[in-house]
Design a protein around this motif. Sequence first.
Motif, PDB file in Angstrom:
ATOM      1  N   ALA A  51      27.483  34.122  78.274  1.00 57.04           N
ATOM      2  CA  ALA A  51      26.224  33.570  77.779  1.00 57.04           C
ATOM      3  C   ALA A  51      26.456  32.706  76.546  1.00 57.04           C
ATOM      4  CB  ALA A  51      25.252  34.702  77.444  1.00 57.04           C
ATOM      5  N   ALA A  52      27.463  33.068  75.762  1.00 57.05           N
ATOM      6  CA  ALA A  52      27.731  32.336  74.522  1.00 57.05           C
ATOM      7  C   ALA A  52      28.518  31.058  74.750  1.00 57.05           C
ATOM      8  CB  ALA A  52      28.478  33.237  73.539  1.00 57.05           C
ATOM      9  N   ASN A  53      29.501  31.099  75.670  1.00 56.77           N
ATOM     10  CA  ASN A  53      30.382  29.922  75.751  1.00 56.77           C
ATOM     11  C   ASN A  53      30.971  29.673  77.129  1.00 56.77           C
ATOM     12  OD1 ASN A  53      32.290  31.945  75.993  1.00 56.77           O
ATOM     13  ND2 ASN A  53      33.028  31.769  73.887  1.00 56.77           N
ATOM     14  N   TYR A  56      23.531  34.208  82.527  1.00 55.39           N
ATOM     15  CA  TYR A  56      24.428  35.307  82.160  1.00 55.39           C
ATOM     16  C   TYR A  56      23.730  36.254  81.178  1.00 55.39           C
ATOM     17  CZ  TYR A  56      28.727  33.536  84.346  1.00 55.39           C
ATOM     18  OH  TYR A  56      29.686  33.145  85.246  1.00 55.39           O
ATOM     19  N   GLY A  57      23.084  35.675  80.176  1.00 50.48           N
ATOM     20  CA  GLY A  57      22.373  36.514  79.214  1.00 50.48           C
ATOM     21  C   GLY A  57      21.252  37.295  79.870  1.00 50.48           C
ATOM     22  N   ALA A  58      20.512  36.625  80.760  1.00 49.03           N
ATOM     23  CA  ALA A  58      19.419  37.292  81.464  1.00 49.03           C
ATOM     24  C   ALA A  58      19.946  38.399  82.366  1.00 49.03           C
ATOM     25  CB  ALA A  58      18.628  36.269  82.279  1.00 49.03           C
ATOM     26  N   SER A  59      21.112  38.189  82.961  1.00 54.82           N
ATOM     27  CA  SER A  59      21.715  39.217  83.816  1.00 54.82           C
ATOM     28  C   SER A  59      22.095  40.446  82.998  1.00 54.82           C
ATOM     29  CB  SER A  59      22.950  38.659  84.526  1.00 54.82           C
ATOM     30  OG  SER A  59      22.586  37.643  85.439  1.00 54.82           O
ATOM     31  N   GLY A  80      19.509  34.868  72.697  1.00 53.94           N
ATOM     32  CA  GLY A  80      19.536  36.277  72.336  1.00 53.94           C
ATOM     33  C   GLY A  80      18.485  37.117  73.027  1.00 53.94           C
ATOM     34  N   PRO A  81      18.669  38.438  72.987  1.00 54.88           N
ATOM     35  CA  PRO A  81      17.776  39.371  73.688  1.00 54.88           C
ATOM     36  C   PRO A  81      16.312  39.299  73.279  1.00 54.88           C
ATOM     37  CG  PRO A  81      19.823  40.455  73.115  1.00 54.88           C
ATOM     38  CD  PRO A  81      19.850  39.126  72.423  1.00 54.88           C
TER      39      PRO A  81
END
Length: 210
Positions: free
Chosen positions: A58-60, A70-73, A117-118
């Motif tokens: 999610a970051a890079n 990716y972050g949502a997953s 972020g979350p």
Amino acid sequence: MGPTGGSSGGFCKFLSMTSSNGGHEYTFAGANMTSFVRSWLASLDGPEAVSAGLLEHAANDVIAGDRYSYGASFMMANIGSRATKTEASDDELRLFAVFMVFQQADFPGATQTLWEGPTIHVRRAFDYANSLTSAVVAQRLRQSVIDRAVREVPPELTAMLNNSMNHDPARIAAHEREMASILHREIRAANLIDPGGEADFDFRLLQSQL
């Protein structure tokens, strides 16, 4: 999409910096979920969080357009497994419903190349879910169950799955039970936020399986 396990101090720090709850209130389907959501967000920075490796992507991730997903997953992994359990709380099922309908709509308001972020993800998800009626959210959850029921699994995929389990009947049966529990999770969430809705759902689901 990449590895889903493991974590590092750097990415735990990244998570901490973006998990501030502030004074935001979280309500959905007539329930005030603020206390639960704040506690759940705090848990994402602890050892009980799963699939923390997704935050690295999610970051890079080199494919920038996949970073938000990716972050949502990561977020879904940390509520989906809890909502699947038979003892899942009402708040766990509601939060799953909020995330699910936001995901189905392809994350309105988010920039796919930027994971912020979350907390921001949670706020966006609640804003979107609350822009709909509870009945609409429940209808979309129920429809997703029917869509999966009618979706044909390619024979080669079934063969690969069975091969991966060495054609062990017990393992295959356990996998089928797990898949059924995932579908049941969506039905339970829908029934919680829209009790009595879609009286013909059971019939439609049965028809889809014929």
